[in-house]
Design a protein around this motif. Structure first.
Motif, PDB file in Angstrom:
ATOM      1  N   CYS A   1      21.200  -1.543  -0.427  1.00 24.09           N
ATOM      2  CA  CYS A   1      21.380  -0.265  -1.135  1.00 24.09           C
ATOM      3  C   CYS A   1      20.892  -0.317  -2.588  1.00 24.09           C
ATOM      4  O   CYS A   1      21.220  -1.244  -3.324  1.00 24.09           O
ATOM      5  CB  CYS A   1      22.868   0.066  -1.108  1.00 24.09           C
ATOM      6  N   TYR A   2      20.113   0.697  -2.985  1.00 22.73           N
ATOM      7  CA  TYR A   2      19.636   0.778  -4.365  1.00 22.73           C
ATOM      8  C   TYR A   2      20.778   1.054  -5.344  1.00 22.73           C
ATOM      9  O   TYR A   2      20.622   0.916  -6.553  1.00 22.73           O
ATOM     10  CB  TYR A   2      18.582   1.878  -4.513  1.00 22.73           C
ATOM     11  N   ASN A   3      21.919   1.499  -4.833  1.00 22.78           N
ATOM     12  CA  ASN A   3      23.065   1.714  -5.718  1.00 22.78           C
ATOM     13  C   ASN A   3      24.042   0.541  -5.719  1.00 22.78           C
ATOM     14  O   ASN A   3      25.158   0.649  -6.229  1.00 22.78           O
ATOM     15  CB  ASN A   3      23.772   3.028  -5.360  1.00 22.78           C
TER      16      ASN A   3
ATOM     17  N   CYS B   1      25.607   3.077   0.034  1.00 28.30           N
ATOM     18  CA  CYS B   1      26.037   4.390  -0.459  1.00 28.30           C
ATOM     19  C   CYS B   1      25.736   5.498   0.551  1.00 28.30           C
ATOM     20  O   CYS B   1      26.324   6.573   0.504  1.00 28.30           O
ATOM     21  CB  CYS B   1      25.358   4.703  -1.797  1.00 28.30           C
ATOM     22  N   GLY B   2      24.793   5.239   1.464  1.00 26.43           N
ATOM     23  CA  GLY B   2      24.439   6.231   2.469  1.00 26.43           C
ATOM     24  C   GLY B   2      23.550   7.342   1.941  1.00 26.43           C
ATOM     25  O   GLY B   2      23.237   8.282   2.664  1.00 26.43           O
ATOM     26  N   GLN B   3      23.124   7.250   0.680  1.00 26.66           N
ATOM     27  CA  GLN B   3      22.354   8.332   0.047  1.00 26.66           C
ATOM     28  C   GLN B   3      20.945   7.916  -0.353  1.00 26.66           C
ATOM     29  O   GLN B   3      20.031   8.736  -0.305  1.00 26.66           O
ATOM     30  CB  GLN B   3      23.070   8.794  -1.241  1.00 26.66           C
ATOM     31  N   CYS B   4      20.776   6.693  -0.771  1.00 29.52           N
ATOM     32  CA  CYS B   4      19.493   6.293  -1.355  1.00 29.52           C
ATOM     33  C   CYS B   4      18.451   6.025  -0.249  1.00 29.52           C
ATOM     34  O   CYS B   4      18.816   5.880   0.911  1.00 29.52           O
ATOM     35  CB  CYS B   4      19.698   5.059  -2.247  1.00 29.52           C
TER      36      CYS B   4
ATOM     37  N   CYS C   1      19.217   2.963   1.925  1.00 29.79           N
ATOM     38  CA  CYS C   1      20.320   3.196   2.867  1.00 29.79           C
ATOM     39  C   CYS C   1      19.861   4.073   4.027  1.00 29.79           C
ATOM     40  O   CYS C   1      20.203   3.821   5.182  1.00 29.79           O
ATOM     41  CB  CYS C   1      21.496   3.881   2.170  1.00 29.79           C
TER      42      CYS C   1
HETATM   43 ZN    ZN Z   1      22.345   3.238  -0.977  1.00 31.54          ZN
END
Ligand code: ZN
Length: 219
Positions: free
Chosen positions: A188-190, A197-200, A203
């Motif tokens: 994950c980039y976060n 995070c399920g967003q980047c 992910c």
């Molecule tokens: Zn992520």
């Protein structure tokens, strides 16, 4: 099983961790090599360290702070956000100029001092996110360059080159390390371990691949 030693360029993410266990099956001894380039998420290196300690791999972390100093990037600077979508033109802002070239060059220098020829990297052309240094032609080119530069016969292995994320999950499954990859790696980039995070973009790619893998294999 190859009666030789190998170096794995190891970030603690899904791809390089899969490569680490792939290498363990192929080579007599595997050494993991990580790079500290002041990545935003120190947890990445911590994950790498934990995996090596837990599963008994010799592990070295090399200081490559210079890379961050030279190339401002969304993975290294807290004031630059990672692009949510890939840009229509040009490279994504998570791309770090020269990163794989430097990693492979330092890995080769390290390997040669130890009499090792095999270097493994988890780059993939299938899901390459637009990074030019993940392409097969670049790997072939730097392999030749390193051999010429050091008068040595390095062999760079790229077990994931033609696999998409779904197939990379399948490889982890076949190696018997699916749970390790799912729970103990950080992509994950976060900077959130496991499912992230399920967003980047990282992910999205990883989680979509996992769902596809489960569906295809009826798991
Ligand atoms: Zn992520």
């Amino acid at each position: 099983m190859n009666n030789e030693k190998a170096i794995v360029v190891f970030s603690g993410g899904q791809d390089s961790t899969t490569c680490l266990f792939w290498a363990q099956k192929k080579f007599q001894e595997v050494i993991a090599l990580s790079f500290d380039y002041n990545q935003k998420h120190k947890l990445e290196l911590q994950c790498a360290k934990n995996i090596c300690q837990k599963y008994n791999f010799e592990h070295h972390i090399l200081d490559l702070a210079l890379l961050n100093q030279l190339a401002a990037n969304s993975l290294t600077r807290s004031d630059i956000e990672v692009d949510k979508e890939p840009p229509k033109k040009g490279l994504p802002n998570s791309f770090v100029d020269g990163r794989n070239m430097l990693f492979l060059t330092f890995a080769a220098i390290f390997a040669k001092q130890r009499g090792i020829k095999h270097i493994i990297t988890g780059v993939s052309q299938s899901d390459y996110s637009g990074y030019p240094d993940c392409r097969d032609t670049f790997i072939k080119s730097i392999n030749v360059t390193l051999n010429l530069a050091m008068d040595y016969e390095f062999v760079i292995h790229t077990p994931l080159m033609w696999l998409n994320k779904e197939e990379t999950w399948k490889m982890a499954y076949d190696l018997g390390v699916l749970d390790i990859i799912k729970e103990e790696t950080l992509t994950c980039y976060n900077g959130i371990k496991g499912d992230g995070c399920g967003q980047c973009p990282a992910c999205n790619l990883r989680n979509k691949g996992y769902l596809d893998f489960k569906k295809t294999n009826n798991l």
